[in-house]
Design a protein around this motif. Structure first.
Motif, short mmCIF file in Angstrom:
data_model
loop_
_atom_site.label_atom_id
_atom_site.label_comp_id
_atom_site.label_asym_id
_atom_site.label_seq_id
_atom_site.Cartn_x
_atom_site.Cartn_y
_atom_site.Cartn_z
N UNK A 24 -5.68 12.39 39.01
CA UNK A 24 -4.30 12.03 39.32
C UNK A 24 -3.85 11.06 38.24
N UNK A 25 -2.92 11.52 37.42
CA UNK A 25 -2.42 10.71 36.31
C UNK A 25 -0.89 10.74 36.31
N UNK A 26 -0.24 9.81 36.98
CA UNK A 26 1.22 9.73 36.89
C UNK A 26 1.62 9.49 35.43
N UNK A 27 2.76 10.04 35.03
CA UNK A 27 3.15 9.93 33.63
C UNK A 27 4.58 9.46 33.47
N UNK A 28 4.82 8.89 32.29
CA UNK A 28 6.17 8.55 31.84
C UNK A 28 6.42 9.41 30.61
N UNK A 29 7.53 10.13 30.61
CA UNK A 29 7.83 11.05 29.52
C UNK A 29 9.21 10.71 28.98
N UNK B 279 7.65 12.21 23.97
CA UNK B 279 6.44 11.41 23.95
C UNK B 279 6.02 11.17 25.38
N UNK B 280 4.69 11.01 25.60
CA UNK B 280 4.20 10.89 26.97
C UNK B 280 3.13 9.81 27.06
N UNK B 281 3.14 9.06 28.18
CA UNK B 281 2.09 8.11 28.51
C UNK B 281 1.67 8.37 29.95
N UNK B 282 0.38 8.57 30.17
CA UNK B 282 -0.13 8.82 31.52
C UNK B 282 -1.36 7.94 31.76
N UNK B 283 -1.50 7.46 32.99
CA UNK B 283 -2.64 6.62 33.35
C UNK B 283 -3.02 6.92 34.80
N UNK B 284 -4.33 6.94 35.09
CA UNK B 284 -4.77 7.23 36.45
C UNK B 284 -6.28 7.25 36.58
N UNK B 285 -6.76 7.98 37.57
CA UNK B 285 -8.19 8.08 37.84
C UNK B 285 -8.59 9.55 37.96
N UNK B 286 -9.88 9.80 37.71
CA UNK B 286 -10.40 11.15 37.81
C UNK B 286 -11.77 11.11 38.50
N UNK C 257 -6.59 7.94 30.70
CA UNK C 257 -5.26 7.71 30.14
C UNK C 257 -4.99 8.75 29.06
N UNK C 258 -3.73 8.93 28.76
CA UNK C 258 -3.33 9.83 27.68
C UNK C 258 -2.04 9.30 27.06
N UNK C 259 -2.04 9.19 25.74
CA UNK C 259 -0.84 8.84 24.98
C UNK C 259 -0.59 9.98 24.01
N UNK C 260 0.54 10.64 24.15
CA UNK C 260 0.91 11.77 23.28
C UNK C 260 2.25 11.45 22.63
N UNK C 261 2.24 10.87 21.43
CA UNK C 261 3.50 10.49 20.79
C UNK C 261 4.32 11.68 20.28
N UNK C 262 3.64 12.79 19.96
CA UNK C 262 4.35 13.97 19.44
C UNK C 262 4.05 15.17 20.33
N UNK C 263 5.06 15.64 21.04
CA UNK C 263 4.90 16.76 21.96
C UNK C 263 6.15 17.64 21.91
N UNK C 264 5.93 18.94 22.07
CA UNK C 264 7.04 19.90 22.04
C UNK C 264 6.93 20.83 23.24
N UNK D 293 10.33 15.48 41.18
CA UNK D 293 10.10 16.39 40.06
C UNK D 293 8.64 16.80 40.11
N UNK D 294 8.35 18.05 40.43
CA UNK D 294 6.99 18.52 40.56
C UNK D 294 6.80 19.74 39.67
N UNK D 295 5.79 19.67 38.80
CA UNK D 295 5.51 20.79 37.92
C UNK D 295 4.00 21.04 37.88
N UNK D 296 3.64 22.26 37.51
CA UNK D 296 2.24 22.65 37.37
C UNK D 296 2.02 23.07 35.94
N UNK D 297 0.96 22.54 35.31
CA UNK D 297 0.64 22.87 33.93
C UNK D 297 -0.66 23.67 33.88
#
Length: 132
Positions: A28-33, A46-53, A79-86, A121-125
Motif C-alpha cells: 500500500x503506497x499512497x502517492x502524490x502525482x 512526476x510522482x512520489x509514493x510512500x508506504x509499506x509492503x 518508497x518511489x520517486x519518479x521525476x520523469x513519467x509519461x 480516484x481509483x485506478x489499477x495498474x
C-alpha cells in the motif's frame, strides 16, 4: 500478486528437486502525482509514493536432508520517486512509462480508471516492465 515455482539443485549432469517455493507481495503506497502537462491523449508527470509492503515466502521441502522448509513474513518501508513519467491513451485505458528510484528504476505498462469523482480516484495498474 504472487508466484510459485519448483526449487532445484544440481549441475549439468542432473538436477535434484528440493521442493516448492510460494511467494506473495502486497503493498500500500499512497502517492502524490504532479502533472507537468495533461492533454486528452498524452501527459507528463512526476510522482512520489510512500508506504509499506508485506512479502510472504513459504518453502515446502521435498528433501529435508538437503534443504529445510521455511515460512517468512517480512514487512518493510517502501518508497518511489519518479521525476520523469509519461502516459498516453484514452480516458479509460492508458499506457505509462516511469523513470525513477526507490522500488524500481523503470516501470511501464497499462492503467485503467475504475472510479473518478471529485474526492475519489481509483485506478489499477498492470506493470509489464519492471526494472529494479
Amino acid at each position: 500478486m504472487g508466484f510459485r515455482h519448483e526449487v532445484k539443485t544440481g549441475d549439468k549432469t542432473g538436477e535434484i528437486p528440493l521442493g516448492e517455493l510460494k511467494s506473495q507481495f502486497f503493498g500500500i503506497l499512497p502517492k502524490i502525482q504532479l502533472y507537468w502537462f495533461y492533454h486528452e491523449r498524452v501527459a507528463m508527470y512526476s510522482k512520489f509514493a510512500i508506504g509499506v509492503a508485506l512479502n510472504t515466502r513459504k518453502m515446502t521441502s521435498t528433501r529435508p536432508d538437503l534443504y529445510e522448509s521455511f515460512n517468512e513474513n517480512n514487512m518493510k518501508f517502501e518508497f518511489q520517486i519518479s521525476p520523469i513519467s509519461f502516459e498516453a491513451g484514452g480516458e479509460q485505458l492508458r499506457g505509462f512509462a516511469e523513470l525513477g528510484f526507490g522500488n524500481y528504476l523503470m516501470a511501464a505498462g497499462f492503467e485503467t480508471l475504475l472510479v473518478k469523482d471529485k474526492m475519489v480516484y481509483l485506478q489499477v495498474k498492470l506493470n509489464l516492465l519492471y526494472l529494479t
